[in-house]
Design a protein around this motif. Structure first.
Motif, PDB file in Angstrom:
ATOM      1  N   ASP A 337       0.828  -1.205   0.000  1.00 32.49           N
ATOM      2  CA  ASP A 337       0.000   0.000   0.000  1.00 32.49           C
ATOM      3  C   ASP A 337       0.863   1.255   0.000  1.00 32.49           C
ATOM      4  O   ASP A 337       0.600   2.223  -0.730  1.00 32.49           O
ATOM      5  N   ASP A 338       1.899   1.240   0.802  1.00 31.27           N
ATOM      6  CA  ASP A 338       2.795   2.388   0.909  1.00 31.27           C
ATOM      7  C   ASP A 338       3.547   2.620  -0.400  1.00 31.27           C
ATOM      8  O   ASP A 338       3.597   3.742  -0.915  1.00 31.27           O
ATOM      9  N   ALA A 339       4.124   1.552  -0.966  1.00 33.64           N
ATOM     10  CA  ALA A 339       4.888   1.690  -2.207  1.00 33.64           C
ATOM     11  C   ALA A 339       4.003   2.167  -3.345  1.00 33.64           C
ATOM     12  O   ALA A 339       4.377   3.056  -4.126  1.00 33.64           O
ATOM     13  N   LEU A 340       2.818   1.589  -3.441  1.00 38.69           N
ATOM     14  CA  LEU A 340       1.917   1.907  -4.546  1.00 38.69           C
ATOM     15  C   LEU A 340       1.418   3.345  -4.465  1.00 38.69           C
ATOM     16  O   LEU A 340       1.472   4.094  -5.454  1.00 38.69           O
ATOM     17  N   SER A 341       0.946   3.746  -3.302  1.00 35.56           N
ATOM     18  CA  SER A 341       0.399   5.101  -3.177  1.00 35.56           C
ATOM     19  C   SER A 341       1.479   6.152  -3.368  1.00 35.56           C
ATOM     20  O   SER A 341       1.264   7.168  -4.042  1.00 35.56           O
ATOM     21  N   ARG A 342       2.637   5.923  -2.808  1.00 39.10           N
ATOM     22  CA  ARG A 342       3.728   6.890  -2.971  1.00 39.10           C
ATOM     23  C   ARG A 342       4.161   6.992  -4.431  1.00 39.10           C
ATOM     24  O   ARG A 342       4.404   8.095  -4.950  1.00 39.10           O
ATOM     25  N   ALA A 343       4.283   5.853  -5.099  1.00 38.42           N
ATOM     26  CA  ALA A 343       4.710   5.859  -6.501  1.00 38.42           C
ATOM     27  C   ALA A 343       3.710   6.630  -7.359  1.00 38.42           C
ATOM     28  O   ALA A 343       4.105   7.380  -8.269  1.00 38.42           O
ATOM     29  N   ILE A 344       2.433   6.453  -7.088  1.00 39.13           N
ATOM     30  CA  ILE A 344       1.400   7.139  -7.874  1.00 39.13           C
ATOM     31  C   ILE A 344       1.434   8.640  -7.621  1.00 39.13           C
ATOM     32  O   ILE A 344       1.419   9.455  -8.561  1.00 39.13           O
ATOM     33  N   ILE A 345       1.493   9.033  -6.355  1.00 39.96           N
ATOM     34  CA  ILE A 345       1.524  10.461  -6.012  1.00 39.96           C
ATOM     35  C   ILE A 345       2.757  11.128  -6.614  1.00 39.96           C
ATOM     36  O   ILE A 345       2.679  12.200  -7.239  1.00 39.96           O
TER      37      ILE A 345
END
Length: 466
Positions: A337-345
Protein backbone atom coordinates in the motif's frame (compact mmCIF):
# COMPACT_ATOMS: atom_id res chain seq x y z
CA UNK A 1 -2.15 25.35 -4.03
CA UNK A 2 -3.58 24.28 -0.69
CA UNK A 3 -0.23 24.10 1.06
CA UNK A 4 1.26 26.84 3.17
CA UNK A 5 4.91 27.55 3.80
CA UNK A 6 6.53 25.35 6.39
CA UNK A 7 3.83 22.68 6.33
CA UNK A 8 4.38 19.06 5.41
CA UNK A 9 1.95 16.96 3.43
CA UNK A 10 1.00 13.49 4.55
CA UNK A 11 1.18 10.28 2.55
CA UNK A 12 -1.32 7.47 3.11
CA UNK A 13 1.13 5.74 5.42
CA UNK A 14 1.15 8.81 7.64
CA UNK A 15 4.80 9.68 6.94
CA UNK A 16 5.39 13.34 6.05
CA UNK A 17 6.26 14.32 2.49
CA UNK A 18 8.36 17.50 2.59
CA UNK A 19 6.98 20.47 0.70
CA UNK A 20 8.92 21.37 -2.47
CA UNK A 21 9.36 25.10 -2.86
CA UNK A 22 8.53 24.71 -6.56
CA UNK A 23 5.05 23.43 -5.67
CA UNK A 24 3.85 27.01 -5.67
CA UNK A 25 4.39 27.28 -9.43
CA UNK A 26 3.58 23.70 -10.45
CA UNK A 27 -0.09 22.77 -10.98
CA UNK A 28 -1.45 20.26 -8.46
CA UNK A 29 -2.34 17.08 -10.40
CA UNK A 30 -5.10 16.32 -7.89
CA UNK A 31 -3.76 12.88 -7.03
CA UNK A 32 -2.53 13.35 -3.47
CA UNK A 33 -5.99 14.20 -2.15
CA UNK A 34 -7.35 10.91 -3.52
CA UNK A 35 -5.30 9.12 -0.88
CA UNK A 36 -6.42 11.22 2.07
CA UNK A 37 -7.93 8.99 4.76
CA UNK A 38 -11.45 10.33 4.47
CA UNK A 39 -11.38 10.03 0.68
CA UNK A 40 -10.44 6.39 1.13
CA UNK A 41 -13.22 5.92 3.69
CA UNK A 42 -15.72 7.20 1.12
CA UNK A 43 -14.53 4.58 -1.36
CA UNK A 44 -14.71 1.85 1.27
CA UNK A 45 -18.30 2.85 1.95
CA UNK A 46 -19.02 2.64 -1.78
CA UNK A 47 -17.80 -0.95 -1.69
CA UNK A 48 -19.93 -1.79 1.35
CA UNK A 49 -22.99 -0.42 -0.45
CA UNK A 50 -22.16 -2.27 -3.69
CA UNK A 51 -21.67 -5.48 -1.70
CA UNK A 52 -25.12 -5.12 -0.14
CA UNK A 53 -26.74 -4.42 -3.51
CA UNK A 54 -25.06 -7.45 -5.09
CA UNK A 55 -26.20 -9.70 -2.27
CA UNK A 56 -29.74 -8.32 -2.46
CA UNK A 57 -29.92 -9.21 -6.16
CA UNK A 58 -29.17 -12.82 -5.24
CA UNK A 59 -31.57 -12.89 -2.32
CA UNK A 60 -28.84 -13.18 0.29
CA UNK A 61 -30.19 -10.17 2.13
CA UNK A 62 -33.43 -8.15 1.81
CA UNK A 63 -33.64 -5.49 -0.87
CA UNK A 64 -34.77 -3.03 1.81
CA UNK A 65 -31.56 -3.69 3.73
CA UNK A 66 -29.46 -2.93 0.64
CA UNK A 67 -31.36 0.31 0.10
CA UNK A 68 -30.91 1.33 3.74
CA UNK A 69 -27.20 0.51 3.72
CA UNK A 70 -26.67 2.38 0.43
CA UNK A 71 -28.48 5.45 1.76
CA UNK A 72 -26.12 5.66 4.73
CA UNK A 73 -22.89 4.69 2.94
CA UNK A 74 -21.46 8.18 2.84
CA UNK A 75 -19.38 10.05 5.38
CA UNK A 76 -21.92 12.85 5.34
CA UNK A 77 -24.35 10.49 7.09
CA UNK A 78 -21.86 9.22 9.68
CA UNK A 79 -20.27 10.53 12.87
CA UNK A 80 -16.65 11.04 11.80
CA UNK A 81 -15.29 11.83 15.29
CA UNK A 82 -16.90 8.60 16.51
CA UNK A 83 -15.07 6.70 13.76
CA UNK A 84 -11.75 8.18 14.85
CA UNK A 85 -12.47 7.28 18.46
CA UNK A 86 -13.42 3.77 17.37
CA UNK A 87 -10.16 3.29 15.49
CA UNK A 88 -8.24 4.36 18.58
CA UNK A 89 -10.24 1.95 20.72
CA UNK A 90 -10.14 -1.07 18.38
CA UNK A 91 -6.73 -0.53 16.78
CA UNK A 92 -8.34 -1.68 13.52
CA UNK A 93 -8.54 0.23 10.21
CA UNK A 94 -12.14 -0.69 9.26
CA UNK A 95 -14.09 -2.00 12.26
CA UNK A 96 -15.06 1.45 13.54
CA UNK A 97 -16.36 2.43 10.10
CA UNK A 98 -18.42 -0.78 9.87
CA UNK A 99 -19.81 -0.23 13.37
CA UNK A 100 -20.78 3.37 12.65
CA UNK A 101 -22.39 2.38 9.33
CA UNK A 102 -24.33 -0.43 11.01
CA UNK A 103 -25.59 1.81 13.80
CA UNK A 104 -26.53 4.62 11.43
CA UNK A 105 -28.33 2.21 9.08
CA UNK A 106 -30.50 1.20 12.02
CA UNK A 107 -31.33 -1.89 14.01
CA UNK A 108 -33.65 -3.38 11.38
CA UNK A 109 -31.09 -3.48 8.56
CA UNK A 110 -27.72 -2.62 10.10
CA UNK A 111 -26.93 -6.23 10.88
CA UNK A 112 -26.49 -6.94 7.17
CA UNK A 113 -23.57 -4.52 6.80
CA UNK A 114 -20.30 -6.18 5.71
CA UNK A 115 -22.01 -9.56 5.26
CA UNK A 116 -19.55 -12.31 4.30
CA UNK A 117 -16.68 -9.92 3.70
CA UNK A 118 -13.30 -9.42 5.31
CA UNK A 119 -11.51 -6.11 5.85
CA UNK A 120 -9.12 -6.38 2.91
CA UNK A 121 -12.02 -7.13 0.54
CA UNK A 122 -13.36 -3.68 1.33
CA UNK A 123 -10.15 -1.69 1.72
CA UNK A 124 -8.33 -3.12 -1.30
CA UNK A 125 -11.33 -2.79 -3.61
CA UNK A 126 -12.08 0.69 -2.29
CA UNK A 127 -8.50 1.81 -2.68
CA UNK A 128 -8.55 0.52 -6.26
CA UNK A 129 -11.42 2.92 -6.97
CA UNK A 130 -9.14 5.77 -5.85
CA UNK A 131 -6.17 4.37 -7.75
CA UNK A 132 -8.30 4.11 -10.89
CA UNK A 133 -9.10 7.82 -10.59
CA UNK A 134 -5.40 8.54 -10.14
CA UNK A 135 -4.60 6.28 -13.09
CA UNK A 136 -6.83 8.34 -15.37
CA UNK A 137 -5.14 11.52 -14.14
CA UNK A 138 -1.71 10.03 -14.83
CA UNK A 139 -2.74 9.04 -18.35
CA UNK A 140 -4.06 12.54 -18.99
CA UNK A 141 -0.85 14.03 -17.61
CA UNK A 142 1.28 11.75 -19.76
CA UNK A 143 -0.73 12.74 -22.83
CA UNK A 144 -0.10 16.41 -22.00
CA UNK A 145 3.61 15.66 -21.59
CA UNK A 146 3.58 13.96 -24.99
CA UNK A 147 1.78 16.92 -26.55
CA UNK A 148 4.41 19.28 -25.16
CA UNK A 149 7.15 16.98 -26.42
CA UNK A 150 5.54 16.84 -29.87
CA UNK A 151 5.55 20.63 -30.11
CA UNK A 152 9.16 20.72 -28.93
CA UNK A 153 10.19 18.06 -31.47
CA UNK A 154 8.72 20.17 -34.26
CA UNK A 155 10.43 23.32 -32.98
CA UNK A 156 13.78 21.56 -32.86
CA UNK A 157 13.40 19.30 -35.90
CA UNK A 158 16.00 21.22 -37.91
CA UNK A 159 18.05 22.66 -35.02
CA UNK A 160 21.45 21.04 -35.65
CA UNK A 161 23.51 20.21 -32.58
CA UNK A 162 26.24 17.82 -31.53
CA UNK A 163 25.14 14.30 -30.84
CA UNK A 164 27.10 13.04 -27.87
CA UNK A 165 28.12 9.53 -26.89
CA UNK A 166 30.08 8.87 -23.70
CA UNK A 167 29.78 12.65 -23.08
CA UNK A 168 31.90 13.38 -26.15
CA UNK A 169 30.79 14.87 -29.45
CA UNK A 170 29.92 12.04 -31.85
CA UNK A 171 28.02 13.03 -35.02
CA UNK A 172 25.61 15.89 -35.68
CA UNK A 173 21.94 15.42 -34.84
CA UNK A 174 19.02 17.79 -34.49
CA UNK A 175 17.47 18.67 -31.17
CA UNK A 176 14.19 17.37 -32.51
CA UNK A 177 15.76 13.94 -32.91
CA UNK A 178 16.74 13.96 -29.24
CA UNK A 179 13.15 14.82 -28.28
CA UNK A 180 11.88 12.07 -30.60
CA UNK A 181 13.84 9.54 -28.56
CA UNK A 182 12.13 10.80 -25.42
CA UNK A 183 8.75 10.57 -27.14
CA UNK A 184 9.43 6.99 -28.21
CA UNK A 185 10.01 5.92 -24.61
CA UNK A 186 7.07 7.89 -23.24
CA UNK A 187 4.72 6.32 -25.78
CA UNK A 188 5.72 2.85 -24.61
CA UNK A 189 5.04 3.81 -21.00
CA UNK A 190 1.59 5.03 -22.03
CA UNK A 191 1.01 1.70 -23.77
CA UNK A 192 2.16 -0.22 -20.68
CA UNK A 193 -0.19 1.72 -18.43
CA UNK A 194 -3.14 0.90 -20.67
CA UNK A 195 -2.15 -2.76 -21.03
CA UNK A 196 -2.02 -3.44 -17.29
CA UNK A 197 -5.51 -2.07 -16.60
CA UNK A 198 -7.23 -5.44 -16.99
CA UNK A 199 -4.81 -7.01 -14.51
CA UNK A 200 -4.84 -4.13 -12.06
CA UNK A 201 -8.41 -2.98 -11.56
CA UNK A 202 -10.28 -5.97 -10.18
CA UNK A 203 -12.62 -6.24 -7.19
CA UNK A 204 -11.93 -8.77 -4.45
CA UNK A 205 -14.78 -10.23 -2.35
CA UNK A 206 -13.68 -13.77 -1.58
CA UNK A 207 -13.84 -13.52 2.20
CA UNK A 208 -11.22 -14.32 4.79
CA UNK A 209 -8.76 -16.24 2.60
CA UNK A 210 -10.34 -15.87 -0.83
CA UNK A 211 -12.17 -19.19 -0.89
CA UNK A 212 -15.75 -17.79 -0.74
CA UNK A 213 -16.30 -19.87 2.41
CA UNK A 214 -18.72 -17.30 3.87
CA UNK A 215 -20.87 -17.01 0.75
CA UNK A 216 -20.54 -20.47 -0.78
CA UNK A 217 -21.73 -21.00 -4.33
CA UNK A 218 -23.10 -17.46 -4.49
CA UNK A 219 -19.65 -15.99 -3.77
CA UNK A 220 -18.27 -15.67 -7.30
CA UNK A 221 -21.49 -14.10 -8.57
CA UNK A 222 -21.60 -11.67 -5.64
CA UNK A 223 -18.07 -10.59 -6.51
CA UNK A 224 -18.96 -10.28 -10.20
CA UNK A 225 -22.03 -8.15 -9.49
CA UNK A 226 -20.09 -5.98 -7.04
CA UNK A 227 -17.34 -5.49 -9.62
CA UNK A 228 -19.80 -4.51 -12.35
CA UNK A 229 -21.50 -2.07 -10.00
CA UNK A 230 -18.16 -0.37 -9.26
CA UNK A 231 -16.84 -0.41 -12.83
CA UNK A 232 -14.12 -2.93 -12.04
CA UNK A 233 -13.13 -6.37 -13.23
CA UNK A 234 -13.42 -9.42 -10.96
CA UNK A 235 -10.44 -11.35 -9.56
CA UNK A 236 -10.37 -14.88 -10.90
CA UNK A 237 -9.00 -16.14 -7.56
CA UNK A 238 -9.62 -13.49 -4.86
CA UNK A 239 -6.65 -14.41 -2.70
CA UNK A 240 -5.51 -11.69 -0.34
CA UNK A 241 -1.90 -12.71 -0.93
CA UNK A 242 -1.92 -11.93 -4.67
CA UNK A 243 0.02 -8.72 -5.23
CA UNK A 244 1.91 -9.10 -8.51
CA UNK A 245 -0.47 -6.70 -10.27
CA UNK A 246 0.39 -3.96 -7.79
CA UNK A 247 4.11 -4.62 -8.10
CA UNK A 248 3.71 -4.45 -11.88
CA UNK A 249 2.07 -1.05 -11.56
CA UNK A 250 4.94 0.25 -9.43
CA UNK A 251 7.39 -1.24 -11.95
CA UNK A 252 5.78 0.58 -14.86
CA UNK A 253 5.80 3.84 -12.90
CA UNK A 254 9.47 3.21 -12.12
CA UNK A 255 10.14 2.83 -15.86
CA UNK A 256 8.29 6.06 -16.51
CA UNK A 257 10.28 7.71 -13.74
CA UNK A 258 13.54 6.52 -15.27
CA UNK A 259 12.64 8.16 -18.57
CA UNK A 260 11.57 11.31 -16.76
CA UNK A 261 14.84 11.36 -14.86
CA UNK A 262 16.77 10.84 -18.06
CA UNK A 263 15.01 13.73 -19.82
CA UNK A 264 15.58 16.00 -16.84
CA UNK A 265 19.21 14.93 -16.62
CA UNK A 266 19.86 15.76 -20.27
CA UNK A 267 18.25 19.18 -19.93
CA UNK A 268 20.18 19.79 -16.71
CA UNK A 269 23.44 19.07 -18.54
CA UNK A 270 22.57 21.08 -21.65
CA UNK A 271 21.77 24.07 -19.41
CA UNK A 272 25.31 24.23 -18.06
CA UNK A 273 26.87 27.58 -19.07
CA UNK A 274 29.72 25.68 -20.73
CA UNK A 275 27.13 24.13 -23.08
CA UNK A 276 24.15 26.48 -22.87
CA UNK A 277 22.07 24.92 -25.63
CA UNK A 278 18.73 24.92 -23.80
CA UNK A 279 17.23 26.65 -20.80
CA UNK A 280 14.27 26.03 -18.53
CA UNK A 281 11.76 28.85 -18.62
CA UNK A 282 11.83 30.75 -15.32
CA UNK A 283 8.94 32.94 -14.18
CA UNK A 284 9.81 36.58 -13.60
CA UNK A 285 11.35 37.00 -10.17
CA UNK A 286 12.64 33.43 -9.83
CA UNK A 287 15.73 33.45 -7.59
CA UNK A 288 18.53 30.93 -7.97
CA UNK A 289 20.67 31.91 -5.00
CA UNK A 290 20.44 34.08 -1.91
CA UNK A 291 24.04 35.20 -2.36
CA UNK A 292 24.71 34.95 -6.13
CA UNK A 293 22.17 37.23 -7.84
CA UNK A 294 23.01 36.01 -11.35
CA UNK A 295 21.99 32.39 -10.74
CA UNK A 296 19.12 30.82 -12.70
CA UNK A 297 19.05 27.19 -11.66
CA UNK A 298 17.37 24.26 -13.43
CA UNK A 299 14.92 23.89 -10.55
CA UNK A 300 12.30 21.72 -12.21
CA UNK A 301 14.88 19.43 -13.76
CA UNK A 302 16.44 18.99 -10.34
CA UNK A 303 12.99 18.19 -8.94
CA UNK A 304 12.49 15.55 -11.62
CA UNK A 305 15.85 13.98 -10.85
CA UNK A 306 14.92 13.72 -7.17
CA UNK A 307 11.39 12.46 -7.76
CA UNK A 308 12.58 9.93 -10.33
CA UNK A 309 14.99 8.44 -7.81
CA UNK A 310 12.28 8.36 -5.13
CA UNK A 311 9.89 6.44 -7.39
CA UNK A 312 12.52 3.98 -8.58
CA UNK A 313 13.54 3.31 -4.98
CA UNK A 314 10.00 2.03 -4.30
CA UNK A 315 10.30 -0.85 -6.75
CA UNK A 316 12.40 -3.09 -4.45
CA UNK A 317 9.86 -2.42 -1.70
CA UNK A 318 7.01 -3.51 -4.00
CA UNK A 319 8.91 -6.66 -4.96
CA UNK A 320 9.49 -7.44 -1.29
CA UNK A 321 5.81 -6.84 -0.53
CA UNK A 322 4.84 -9.68 -2.88
CA UNK A 323 6.41 -12.23 -0.53
CA UNK A 324 3.35 -13.03 1.59
CA UNK A 325 3.67 -16.06 3.81
CA UNK A 326 0.69 -18.41 3.86
CA UNK A 327 -2.58 -16.79 2.71
CA UNK A 328 -1.73 -13.20 3.66
CA UNK A 329 0.57 -11.15 5.87
CA UNK A 330 -0.62 -7.71 6.92
CA UNK A 331 2.93 -6.40 6.99
CA UNK A 332 3.32 -7.15 3.30
CA UNK A 333 -0.05 -5.62 2.49
CA UNK A 334 0.91 -2.42 4.30
CA UNK A 335 4.28 -2.42 2.56
CA UNK A 336 2.59 -2.63 -0.85
CA UNK A 337 0.00 0.00 0.00
CA UNK A 338 2.79 2.39 0.91
CA UNK A 339 4.89 1.69 -2.21
CA UNK A 340 1.92 1.91 -4.55
CA UNK A 341 0.40 5.10 -3.18
CA UNK A 342 3.73 6.89 -2.97
CA UNK A 343 4.71 5.86 -6.50
CA UNK A 344 1.40 7.14 -7.87
CA UNK A 345 1.52 10.46 -6.01
CA UNK A 346 5.15 11.07 -6.97
CA UNK A 347 4.46 10.15 -10.61
CA UNK A 348 1.85 12.90 -10.73
CA UNK A 349 4.38 15.36 -9.35
CA UNK A 350 6.98 14.21 -11.90
CA UNK A 351 4.71 14.50 -14.93
CA UNK A 352 3.46 17.94 -13.86
CA UNK A 353 7.04 19.18 -13.87
CA UNK A 354 8.05 17.44 -17.09
CA UNK A 355 5.16 19.05 -18.92
CA UNK A 356 6.16 22.49 -17.66
CA UNK A 357 9.78 21.96 -18.64
CA UNK A 358 9.03 20.75 -22.16
CA UNK A 359 6.37 23.40 -22.76
CA UNK A 360 8.61 26.32 -21.91
CA UNK A 361 12.04 25.01 -22.89
CA UNK A 362 14.16 27.60 -24.69
CA UNK A 363 16.39 26.35 -27.53
CA UNK A 364 19.55 28.30 -28.45
CA UNK A 365 20.37 27.26 -32.03
CA UNK A 366 23.26 29.71 -32.29
CA UNK A 367 24.93 28.15 -29.25
CA UNK A 368 24.36 24.70 -30.71
CA UNK A 369 26.17 25.76 -33.89
CA UNK A 370 28.99 27.33 -31.87
CA UNK A 371 29.46 24.12 -29.90
CA UNK A 372 29.60 22.11 -33.12
CA UNK A 373 32.55 24.22 -34.22
CA UNK A 374 34.53 23.47 -31.06
CA UNK A 375 36.03 20.37 -32.67
CA UNK A 376 37.05 22.27 -35.84
CA UNK A 377 35.24 19.80 -38.05
CA UNK A 378 36.01 16.56 -36.24
CA UNK A 379 32.32 15.97 -35.48
CA UNK A 380 31.85 15.11 -39.18
CA UNK A 381 34.75 12.67 -39.47
CA UNK A 382 32.37 9.79 -40.19
CA UNK A 383 31.06 11.57 -43.31
CA UNK A 384 34.60 11.94 -44.65
CA UNK A 385 35.46 8.32 -43.85
CA UNK A 386 32.42 6.96 -45.65
CA UNK A 387 32.96 9.12 -48.73
CA UNK A 388 36.63 8.19 -48.89
CA UNK A 389 35.72 4.57 -48.24
CA UNK A 390 33.95 4.33 -51.60
CA UNK A 391 37.37 4.72 -53.21
CA UNK A 392 39.76 2.90 -50.85
CA UNK A 393 37.53 0.75 -48.62
CA UNK A 394 36.00 1.52 -45.26
CA UNK A 395 38.75 0.18 -43.01
CA UNK A 396 41.58 1.86 -44.90
CA UNK A 397 39.57 5.07 -44.95
CA UNK A 398 39.02 4.79 -41.19
CA UNK A 399 42.78 4.55 -40.61
CA UNK A 400 43.52 7.51 -42.87
CA UNK A 401 40.87 9.76 -41.34
CA UNK A 402 41.85 8.62 -37.84
CA UNK A 403 45.46 9.68 -38.42
CA UNK A 404 44.32 13.05 -39.77
CA UNK A 405 41.99 13.55 -36.80
CA UNK A 406 44.77 12.84 -34.32
CA UNK A 407 47.09 15.26 -36.13
CA UNK A 408 44.42 17.97 -36.07
CA UNK A 409 43.94 17.48 -32.33
CA UNK A 410 47.68 17.44 -31.66
CA UNK A 411 48.48 20.51 -33.75
CA UNK A 412 45.27 22.47 -33.02
CA UNK A 413 44.63 22.88 -36.75
CA UNK A 414 41.35 22.82 -38.65
CA UNK A 415 40.38 19.26 -39.54
CA UNK A 416 39.63 20.24 -43.15
CA UNK A 417 43.08 21.72 -43.55
CA UNK A 418 44.76 18.54 -42.32
CA UNK A 419 42.60 16.37 -44.54
CA UNK A 420 43.38 18.48 -47.58
CA UNK A 421 47.08 18.09 -46.92
CA UNK A 422 46.82 14.29 -46.73
CA UNK A 423 47.81 12.86 -50.13
CA UNK A 424 45.53 9.83 -49.78
CA UNK A 425 42.54 12.05 -49.11
CA UNK A 426 43.37 14.69 -51.70
CA UNK A 427 43.78 11.99 -54.35
CA UNK A 428 40.06 11.24 -54.12
CA UNK A 429 38.39 14.32 -52.60
CA UNK A 430 38.71 17.97 -53.60
CA UNK A 431 38.94 20.66 -50.94
CA UNK A 432 35.44 21.79 -51.85
CA UNK A 433 34.14 18.24 -51.35
CA UNK A 434 35.93 18.00 -48.00
CA UNK A 435 34.32 21.26 -46.83
CA UNK A 436 30.91 19.99 -47.87
CA UNK A 437 31.42 16.75 -45.97
CA UNK A 438 32.49 18.65 -42.86
CA UNK A 439 29.35 20.79 -42.83
CA UNK A 440 27.25 19.34 -39.97
CA UNK A 441 24.07 20.19 -41.85
CA UNK A 442 24.99 17.56 -44.42
CA UNK A 443 25.38 14.68 -41.96
CA UNK A 444 22.25 14.60 -39.79
CA UNK A 445 20.71 11.67 -41.64
CA UNK A 446 16.96 11.37 -41.13
CA UNK A 447 16.89 13.35 -37.88
CA UNK A 448 14.31 15.83 -39.11
CA UNK A 449 12.01 13.14 -40.51
CA UNK A 450 12.32 11.09 -37.31
CA UNK A 451 11.48 14.13 -35.18
CA UNK A 452 8.40 15.02 -37.21
CA UNK A 453 7.16 11.42 -37.33
CA UNK A 454 7.54 11.08 -33.56
CA UNK A 455 5.59 14.30 -33.07
CA UNK A 456 2.72 12.89 -35.13
CA UNK A 457 2.70 9.70 -33.06
CA UNK A 458 2.70 11.68 -29.82
CA UNK A 459 -0.20 13.84 -30.97
CA UNK A 460 -2.16 10.79 -32.12
CA UNK A 461 -2.31 9.39 -28.57
CA UNK A 462 -4.42 12.28 -27.36
CA UNK A 463 -6.67 12.08 -30.42
CA UNK A 464 -7.17 8.32 -30.02
CA UNK A 465 -8.08 8.63 -26.36
CA UNK A 466 -10.30 11.68 -26.64
Amino acid sequence: MTNTAGQARTAPSGAPIPLRFTDYRVPDPGIRSLFDLEARWESWLQVEAALARAQAKLGILPAEAAEAITAKSTLAALDIPAIHRGIAATSHPLMALITELSQTTGEEHGGWVHWGATTQNITQTGDLLQIKKAHLILLDQLEKTLAAAAHLARRGASAVMAGRTHSQQAVPITFGFKVAVWIDELLRHHERLRQLESRMFNAMAGGAVGSFASLGNDGPEVQQLLAQDLGLGSMRIPSRGIADQFAEYVAVLALLAATGGRIAGEIYTLMRPEIGEVREASPQGTVGSSTMPHKQNPQLSQDCTTISAQIRSLLPQAMEAMLHDQEVNGANTAMMDDALSRAIILSGDLLARLTLILTGLEIDENRMRTNLEITHGLVSSEAVMLSLGHAIGRQHAHDVVYDSAQEAIRTHRQFGEVLGANPTVSAHLTQLEIEGLLDPLNHVGLCQDIALEAAVRADSIGMLIH
